[in-house]
Write a protein that holds these residues in place. Structure first.
Motif, PDB file in Angstrom:
ATOM      1  N   LEU A 116      60.110   2.581  -9.711  1.00 39.67           N
ATOM      2  CA  LEU A 116      59.292   3.616  -9.091  1.00 39.67           C
ATOM      3  C   LEU A 116      58.304   4.126 -10.141  1.00 39.67           C
ATOM      4  N   VAL A 117      57.028   3.831  -9.951  1.00 40.41           N
ATOM      5  CA  VAL A 117      55.980   4.237 -10.894  1.00 40.41           C
ATOM      6  C   VAL A 117      55.419   5.580 -10.428  1.00 40.41           C
ATOM      7  N   ILE A 118      55.542   6.580 -11.301  1.00 37.03           N
ATOM      8  CA  ILE A 118      55.074   7.934 -10.994  1.00 37.03           C
ATOM      9  C   ILE A 118      53.960   8.292 -11.970  1.00 37.03           C
ATOM     10  N   THR A 119      52.853   8.796 -11.411  1.00 38.60           N
ATOM     11  CA  THR A 119      51.691   9.169 -12.218  1.00 38.60           C
ATOM     12  C   THR A 119      51.291  10.611 -11.901  1.00 38.60           C
ATOM     13  N   GLU A 120      50.261  11.097 -12.619  1.00 35.76           N
ATOM     14  CA  GLU A 120      49.818  12.478 -12.413  1.00 35.76           C
ATOM     15  C   GLU A 120      48.302  12.628 -12.564  1.00 35.76           C
ATOM     16  N   GLU A 121      47.573  11.616 -12.213  1.00 38.74           N
ATOM     17  CA  GLU A 121      46.123  11.646 -12.381  1.00 38.74           C
ATOM     18  C   GLU A 121      45.457  11.359 -11.038  1.00 38.74           C
ATOM     19  N   PRO A 122      44.490  12.181 -10.618  1.00 34.89           N
ATOM     20  CA  PRO A 122      43.814  11.921  -9.343  1.00 34.89           C
ATOM     21  C   PRO A 122      43.306  10.479  -9.268  1.00 34.89           C
ATOM     22  N   GLY A 123      43.580   9.843  -8.132  1.00 34.78           N
ATOM     23  CA  GLY A 123      43.111   8.488  -7.892  1.00 34.78           C
ATOM     24  C   GLY A 123      44.109   7.399  -8.231  1.00 34.78           C
ATOM     25  N   LEU A 124      45.163   7.710  -8.986  1.00 31.91           N
ATOM     26  CA  LEU A 124      46.097   6.658  -9.390  1.00 31.91           C
ATOM     27  C   LEU A 124      47.024   6.213  -8.261  1.00 31.91           C
ATOM     28  N   GLY A 125      47.242   7.069  -7.300  1.00 34.01           N
ATOM     29  CA  GLY A 125      48.011   6.649  -6.134  1.00 34.01           C
ATOM     30  C   GLY A 125      47.292   5.524  -5.407  1.00 34.01           C
ATOM     31  N   ALA A 126      46.012   5.661  -5.228  1.00 36.44           N
ATOM     32  CA  ALA A 126      45.212   4.625  -4.563  1.00 36.44           C
ATOM     33  C   ALA A 126      45.105   3.366  -5.412  1.00 36.44           C
ATOM     34  N   LYS A 127      45.261   3.500  -6.718  1.00 34.96           N
ATOM     35  CA  LYS A 127      45.180   2.329  -7.604  1.00 34.96           C
ATOM     36  C   LYS A 127      46.491   1.568  -7.696  1.00 34.96           C
ATOM     37  N   GLY A 128      47.584   2.112  -7.122  1.00 37.32           N
ATOM     38  CA  GLY A 128      48.813   1.348  -7.096  1.00 37.32           C
ATOM     39  C   GLY A 128      50.076   2.021  -7.570  1.00 37.32           C
ATOM     40  N   SER A 129      49.998   3.260  -8.060  1.00 37.33           N
ATOM     41  CA  SER A 129      51.260   3.916  -8.416  1.00 37.33           C
ATOM     42  C   SER A 129      51.996   4.253  -7.121  1.00 37.33           C
ATOM     43  N   ASP A 130      53.317   4.374  -7.208  1.00 35.46           N
ATOM     44  CA  ASP A 130      54.112   4.650  -6.015  1.00 35.46           C
ATOM     45  C   ASP A 130      53.999   6.114  -5.597  1.00 35.46           C
ATOM     46  N   ILE A 131      54.167   6.998  -6.579  1.00 36.74           N
ATOM     47  CA  ILE A 131      54.046   8.434  -6.348  1.00 36.74           C
ATOM     48  C   ILE A 131      53.087   8.988  -7.384  1.00 36.74           C
ATOM     49  N   ASN A 132      52.161   9.814  -6.921  1.00 37.13           N
ATOM     50  CA  ASN A 132      51.169  10.408  -7.816  1.00 37.13           C
ATOM     51  C   ASN A 132      51.133  11.917  -7.576  1.00 37.13           C
ATOM     52  N   PHE A 133      51.425  12.696  -8.624  1.00 39.41           N
ATOM     53  CA  PHE A 133      51.341  14.150  -8.505  1.00 39.41           C
ATOM     54  C   PHE A 133      49.884  14.577  -8.393  1.00 39.41           C
ATOM     55  N   ILE A 134      49.642  15.519  -7.486  1.00 39.45           N
ATOM     56  CA  ILE A 134      48.306  16.066  -7.280  1.00 39.45           C
ATOM     57  C   ILE A 134      48.420  17.577  -7.098  1.00 39.45           C
ATOM     58  N   VAL A 135      47.276  18.232  -7.121  1.00 40.46           N
ATOM     59  CA  VAL A 135      47.204  19.642  -6.769  1.00 40.46           C
ATOM     60  C   VAL A 135      46.497  19.710  -5.421  1.00 40.46           C
ATOM     61  N   LYS A 136      47.167  20.303  -4.457  1.00 41.23           N
ATOM     62  CA  LYS A 136      46.625  20.428  -3.100  1.00 41.23           C
ATOM     63  C   LYS A 136      46.694  21.888  -2.704  1.00 41.23           C
ATOM     64  N   ASP A 137      45.553  22.475  -2.378  1.00 42.20           N
ATOM     65  CA  ASP A 137      45.482  23.892  -2.011  1.00 42.20           C
ATOM     66  C   ASP A 137      46.101  24.775  -3.088  1.00 42.20           C
ATOM     67  N   GLY A 138      45.884  24.408  -4.354  1.00 40.94           N
ATOM     68  CA  GLY A 138      46.376  25.188  -5.473  1.00 40.94           C
ATOM     69  C   GLY A 138      47.854  25.024  -5.763  1.00 40.94           C
ATOM     70  N   LYS A 139      48.510  24.068  -5.095  1.00 38.45           N
ATOM     71  CA  LYS A 139      49.949  23.872  -5.272  1.00 38.45           C
ATOM     72  C   LYS A 139      50.241  22.434  -5.670  1.00 38.45           C
ATOM     73  N   LEU A 140      51.347  22.262  -6.381  1.00 38.24           N
ATOM     74  CA  LEU A 140      51.781  20.932  -6.768  1.00 38.24           C
ATOM     75  C   LEU A 140      52.242  20.179  -5.524  1.00 38.24           C
ATOM     76  N   ALA A 141      51.739  18.961  -5.375  1.00 40.53           N
ATOM     77  CA  ALA A 141      52.114  18.094  -4.254  1.00 40.53           C
ATOM     78  C   ALA A 141      52.170  16.677  -4.794  1.00 40.53           C
ATOM     79  N   PHE A 142      52.436  15.716  -3.910  1.00 39.87           N
ATOM     80  CA  PHE A 142      52.462  14.329  -4.362  1.00 39.87           C
ATOM     81  C   PHE A 142      51.975  13.394  -3.276  1.00 39.87           C
ATOM     82  N   GLU A 143      51.329  12.333  -3.733  1.00 35.34           N
ATOM     83  CA  GLU A 143      50.889  11.261  -2.853  1.00 35.34           C
ATOM     84  C   GLU A 143      51.959  10.175  -2.874  1.00 35.34           C
ATOM     85  N   LEU A 144      52.104   9.483  -1.766  1.00 35.66           N
ATOM     86  CA  LEU A 144      53.033   8.367  -1.662  1.00 35.66           C
ATOM     87  C   LEU A 144      52.256   7.151  -1.192  1.00 35.66           C
ATOM     88  N   ASN A 145      52.249   6.111  -2.013  1.00 35.82           N
ATOM     89  CA  ASN A 145      51.572   4.868  -1.673  1.00 35.82           C
ATOM     90  C   ASN A 145      52.612   3.936  -1.054  1.00 35.82           C
TER      91      ASN A 145
END
Length: 167
Positions: A116-145
């Protein structure tokens, strides 16, 4: 399990991003272990988390590993690696934003291994990481690829999918 899911949902909904981001990310990572299923070959021995390079989350993950177990009785082992060439069989690989420029090398090294590859940089979820931490509406969230997760032969529970930003 419903209580754990509710706790995770409330945490996602209420965490404001500030100086303790790594602490919250480590809590999320521990929670992910409950909602991701690895193939049998990855469910033996220690539950290993590799962290690429020096970053503040390393200490948080090590503190968490000293106090928690995964899947009932599995010890969590957190190891720092310095380059993608050191990637080996593990359960989770964390790539901090400072190493995001190495994501192509990381993903090439991981290949189809069930890591499970986890990243924390905008755009890395779309580049292939499995889970990518993001800030959404001022809160910590995560993308799932979901495509990347399927490539790694990992199964993600519906509960986790519902909480994620799907890409």
């Amino acid at each position: 399990m419903k209580k754990s899911l509710l706790l995770l949902a409330l945490t996602l909904a209420s965490i404001q991003v500030f100086s303790q981001t790594q602490k919250y990310q480590s809590v999320f990572i521990f929670s992910f272990t409950r909602y991701v299923q690895w193939p049998d070959a990855y469910n033996q021995g220690d539950f290993e988390i590799l962290v690429l390079g020096d970053c503040p989350i390393l200490d948080e993950l090590k503190a968490m590993s000293a106090a928690k177990k995964v899947q009932g009785d599995r010890t969590i082992k957190v190891t720092k690696i310095n380059s993608p060439s050191e990637i080996r069989k593990c359960n989770i690989l964390y790539v901090p934003s400072a190493k995001s420029n190495q994501i192509e090398n990381v993903l090439a090294k991981v290949g189809t291994q069930s890591i499970l590859v986890i990243t924390e940089e905008p755009g890395l979820g779309a580049k292939g990481s499995d889970i990518n931490f993001i800030v959404k509406d001022g809160k910590l969230a995560f993308e799932l690829n979901q495509g990347a997760v399927a490539k790694q032969s990992l199964k993600v529970s519906i509960e986790l999918t519902r909480l994620a930003v799907i890409i």
